[in-house]
Motif scaffolding. Structure first.
Motif, PDB file in Angstrom:
ATOM      1  N   TRP A  62      24.625  15.483  25.357  1.00  0.00           N
ATOM      2  CA  TRP A  62      24.675  16.832  24.651  1.00  0.00           C
ATOM      3  C   TRP A  62      25.940  17.076  24.939  1.00  0.00           C
ATOM      4  N   LEU A  63      26.714  17.591  23.909  1.00  0.00           N
ATOM      5  CA  LEU A  63      28.158  17.661  23.846  1.00  0.00           C
ATOM      6  C   LEU A  63      28.447  18.989  23.223  1.00  0.00           C
ATOM      7  N   GLU A  64      29.387  19.788  23.926  1.00  0.00           N
ATOM      8  CA  GLU A  64      30.091  20.999  23.252  1.00  0.00           C
ATOM      9  C   GLU A  64      31.560  20.768  23.207  1.00  0.00           C
ATOM     10  N   THR A  65      32.190  20.793  21.890  1.00  0.00           N
ATOM     11  CA  THR A  65      33.532  20.554  21.836  1.00  0.00           C
ATOM     12  C   THR A  65      34.350  21.309  20.683  1.00  0.00           C
ATOM     13  N   PRO A  66      34.964  22.447  21.085  1.00  0.00           N
ATOM     14  CA  PRO A  66      35.280  22.828  22.495  1.00  0.00           C
ATOM     15  C   PRO A  66      33.911  23.526  23.207  1.00  0.00           C
ATOM     16  N   THR A  67      34.073  23.391  24.445  1.00  0.00           N
ATOM     17  CA  THR A  67      33.058  24.005  25.214  1.00  0.00           C
ATOM     18  C   THR A  67      33.137  25.514  25.490  1.00  0.00           C
ATOM     19  N   ASN A  68      32.126  26.319  25.790  1.00  0.00           N
ATOM     20  CA  ASN A  68      31.893  27.600  25.875  1.00  0.00           C
ATOM     21  C   ASN A  68      31.839  27.931  27.283  1.00  0.00           C
ATOM     22  N   PRO A  69      32.611  28.648  27.917  1.00  0.00           N
ATOM     23  CA  PRO A  69      33.964  29.436  27.306  1.00  0.00           C
ATOM     24  C   PRO A  69      35.400  28.812  27.990  1.00  0.00           C
ATOM     25  N   ARG A 121      43.074  33.575  32.060  1.00  0.00           N
ATOM     26  CA  ARG A 121      42.849  34.055  33.343  1.00  0.00           C
ATOM     27  C   ARG A 121      44.004  35.086  33.992  1.00  0.00           C
ATOM     28  N   VAL A 122      43.541  36.202  34.374  1.00  0.00           N
ATOM     29  CA  VAL A 122      44.533  37.442  34.466  1.00  0.00           C
ATOM     30  C   VAL A 122      44.977  37.377  36.013  1.00  0.00           C
ATOM     31  N   SER A 123      46.123  37.798  36.160  1.00  0.00           N
ATOM     32  CA  SER A 123      46.816  38.086  37.324  1.00  0.00           C
ATOM     33  C   SER A 123      46.070  39.399  37.950  1.00  0.00           C
ATOM     34  N   GLY A 124      45.430  39.258  39.080  1.00  0.00           N
ATOM     35  CA  GLY A 124      44.683  40.438  39.720  1.00  0.00           C
ATOM     36  C   GLY A 124      43.429  40.323  40.081  1.00  0.00           C
ATOM     37  N   GLY A 125      42.781  38.932  39.458  1.00  0.00           N
ATOM     38  CA  GLY A 125      41.452  38.659  39.680  1.00  0.00           C
ATOM     39  C   GLY A 125      40.320  39.230  39.050  1.00  0.00           C
ATOM     40  N   GLU A 126      39.117  39.183  39.565  1.00  0.00           N
ATOM     41  CA  GLU A 126      37.872  39.810  38.745  1.00  0.00           C
ATOM     42  C   GLU A 126      38.140  41.026  38.524  1.00  0.00           C
ATOM     43  N   GLU A 127      38.469  42.045  39.447  1.00  0.00           N
ATOM     44  CA  GLU A 127      38.656  43.385  38.903  1.00  0.00           C
ATOM     45  C   GLU A 127      39.491  43.955  37.762  1.00  0.00           C
ATOM     46  N   GLN A 128      40.652  43.119  37.647  1.00  0.00           N
ATOM     47  CA  GLN A 128      41.518  43.397  36.577  1.00  0.00           C
ATOM     48  C   GLN A 128      41.137  42.666  35.187  1.00  0.00           C
ATOM     49  N   ALA A 129      40.174  41.440  35.423  1.00  0.00           N
ATOM     50  CA  ALA A 129      39.694  40.987  34.214  1.00  0.00           C
ATOM     51  C   ALA A 129      38.662  41.902  33.850  1.00  0.00           C
ATOM     52  N   LEU A 130      37.988  42.523  34.539  1.00  0.00           N
ATOM     53  CA  LEU A 130      36.878  43.750  34.050  1.00  0.00           C
ATOM     54  C   LEU A 130      37.725  44.879  33.314  1.00  0.00           C
ATOM     55  N   GLU A 141      29.030  27.682  37.288  1.00  0.00           N
ATOM     56  CA  GLU A 141      29.662  28.994  37.467  1.00  0.00           C
ATOM     57  C   GLU A 141      31.061  29.101  36.766  1.00  0.00           C
ATOM     58  N   VAL A 142      31.561  30.074  36.063  1.00  0.00           N
ATOM     59  CA  VAL A 142      32.781  30.272  35.582  1.00  0.00           C
ATOM     60  C   VAL A 142      33.858  31.241  36.420  1.00  0.00           C
ATOM     61  N   PRO A 143      35.060  30.979  36.275  1.00  0.00           N
ATOM     62  CA  PRO A 143      35.845  31.740  37.216  1.00  0.00           C
ATOM     63  C   PRO A 143      35.775  33.183  36.989  1.00  0.00           C
ATOM     64  N   ALA A 144      35.765  34.011  38.006  1.00  0.00           N
ATOM     65  CA  ALA A 144      35.573  35.257  38.010  1.00  0.00           C
ATOM     66  C   ALA A 144      36.699  36.087  37.206  1.00  0.00           C
ATOM     67  N   ASP A 145      37.859  35.614  37.164  1.00  0.00           N
ATOM     68  CA  ASP A 145      38.983  36.263  36.650  1.00  0.00           C
ATOM     69  C   ASP A 145      39.359  35.829  34.881  1.00  0.00           C
ATOM     70  N   LEU A 146      38.197  35.165  34.351  1.00  0.00           N
ATOM     71  CA  LEU A 146      38.338  34.632  33.181  1.00  0.00           C
ATOM     72  C   LEU A 146      37.953  35.561  32.070  1.00  0.00           C
ATOM     73  N   VAL A 147      38.669  35.604  30.941  1.00  0.00           N
ATOM     74  CA  VAL A 147      38.300  36.506  29.971  1.00  0.00           C
ATOM     75  C   VAL A 147      38.197  35.641  28.491  1.00  0.00           C
TER      76      VAL A 147
END
Length: 392
Positions: free
Chosen positions: A156-163, A317-326, A365-371
């Motif tokens: 099973w392939l996704e390309t591009p993958t999500n996310p 991915r944002v500077s400032g981690g998950e809090e900034q991403a949210l 699991e995906v990175p917490a700082d990912l948008v």
């Protein structure tokens, strides 16, 4: 189908993508001349005698003329043998597994698969007795190593993958799957058939959430399978009817309407995404940008070979981690905070808390700082200004 109709559809099948998108799968109604397929809101059909089906229709779970038009169009766009329309992308995926696998079989899935796909295999198919192993789609050797000889039925392939927008080499992975006696399944939702046709590269099945770019207007939920090979098509056709999670006539109508403008919409999605990527890569508030169109993307070379352009999906991915991403996700005004993708409007989301919450605590699991952005077709200067404000 009349001989004249067959000749016309044969001509259309050799035409360019945009022509096929508008004309394939349907002829103007012979009675009224209607150029758009009507919505056949009927559950049953008058038969010409016992067992004498009129045009092959008896009951709308088995076939409906509006759905038939959509399926013919999708098959033409993906250059497949047959297409099958479902009530959702996950309904399509589950029907495919039931068509090709039995308890004790095994599937290789992406190690950054869409959360809903992971949940389907981990919570539904596993309980039925079908096991799975995650592997990175960009690493052919690791995909090969994940295959269990004699047991693996699907790669099973996704390309591009999500996310995370990783790229898999469709042609190479088709060879790996076929060497093991397995089928290669490609989720082509992110690319759409306008940017990529996996069946022409050796894949056996294409999966779509037609909710996304195919429909394109965030007003319908649907899914599709497009297959090459008569025997596989017959297997899927049987299970589509037996399981019954089919697209309704109004959903089929809306999806077919969306497909007619897929080419022009995708060009605008790609144009806007490239401008957004240019802005984000130059902004110091952003740690990294993930987009297959960037030369530094590890899958750029393969994407350039198998895709027409690089799509409308962008992750960063944002500077400032998950809090900034949210915070970024909550501050935008033109980008709407919401799940899904591929509509004319731009969407922003936090995968870790939203679309991919089901993989939290797992190897996927995906990175917490990912948008993740689904870049729409608005005025691109407004999109860039909105992200500039949201980054703070």
């Amino acid at each position: 189908m009349s001989e004249q109709t067959q000749d016309h559809q044969s001509l259309i099948s050799k035409a360019g993508f945009e022509t096929r998108a508008i004309h394939a799968g349907y002829e103007p109604d012979p009675t009224t001349g209607a150029v758009i397929p009507p919505i056949f809101a009927t559950s049953t059909y008058k038969q010409d005698g016992v067992g004498g089906l009129r045009g092959g229709y008896e009951y709308s779970r088995s076939a409906n003329p509006t759905r038939t038009a959509l399926e013919g169009n999708l098959a033409a766009l993906e250059e497949g043998e047959r297409a099958f329309a479902f009530a959702s992308g996950l309904a399509a995926e589950d029907t495919l597994v039931r068509s090709t696998c039995r308890p004790g079989d095994h599937v290789v899935i992406p190690d950054d698969a869409y959360g809903g796909t992971y949940r389907l295999f981990d919570k539904v198919e596993r309980a039925w007795g079908v096991e799975h192993t995650p592997a990175p789609v960009s690493d052919i050797d690791r995909v090969r190593a994940a295959i269990r000889p004699g047991q693996t039925k699907l790669v099973w392939l996704e390309t591009p993958t999500n996310p995370l927008l990783n790229i898999g080499d469709i042609e190479a992975l088709a060879s790996v799957a076929h060497e093991a006696g397995a089928l290669l399944v490609v989720d082509n939702t992110f690319a759409s058939p306008y940017l990529q046709q996996p069946l022409t590269l050796g894949a056996d099945v294409v999966v779509h959430s037609t909710t996304k770019y195919a429909g394109g207007h965030s007003d319908v939920v649907g899914g599709a399978l497009v297959v090459r090979g008569h025997d596989l098509a017959e297997q899927v056709a049987f299970h589509q009817n037996a399981i019954g999670a089919v697209a309704g006539p109004f959903d089929a109508f809306l999806t077919l309407r969306g497909l007619k403008t897929l080419g022009v919409r995708m060009d605008r999605h790609c144009d806007n995404a490239e401008k957004v990527v240019e802005f984000l890569t130059e902004d110091r508030r952003v740690d990294s940008v993930i987009y297959p169109g960037l030369i530094e993307h590890p899958g750029h070379r393969i994407a350039s070979r198998q895709m027409k352009r690089y799509g409308g999906m962008v992750s960063f991915r944002v500077s400032g981690g998950e809090e900034q991403a949210l915070a970024v996700c909550e501050r935008t005004e033109v980008f709407t905070l919401g799940e899904s993708l591929g509509g004319v409007e731009s969407l922003i989301e936090h995968p870790g808390r939203m679309t991919h919450a089901s993989v939290a605590g797992t190897a996927l699991e995906v990175p917490a700082d990912l948008v993740r952005l689904s870049v729409g077709i608005e005025t691109v200067e407004d999109l860039v200004a909105d992200l500039d404000r949201a980054l703070g």
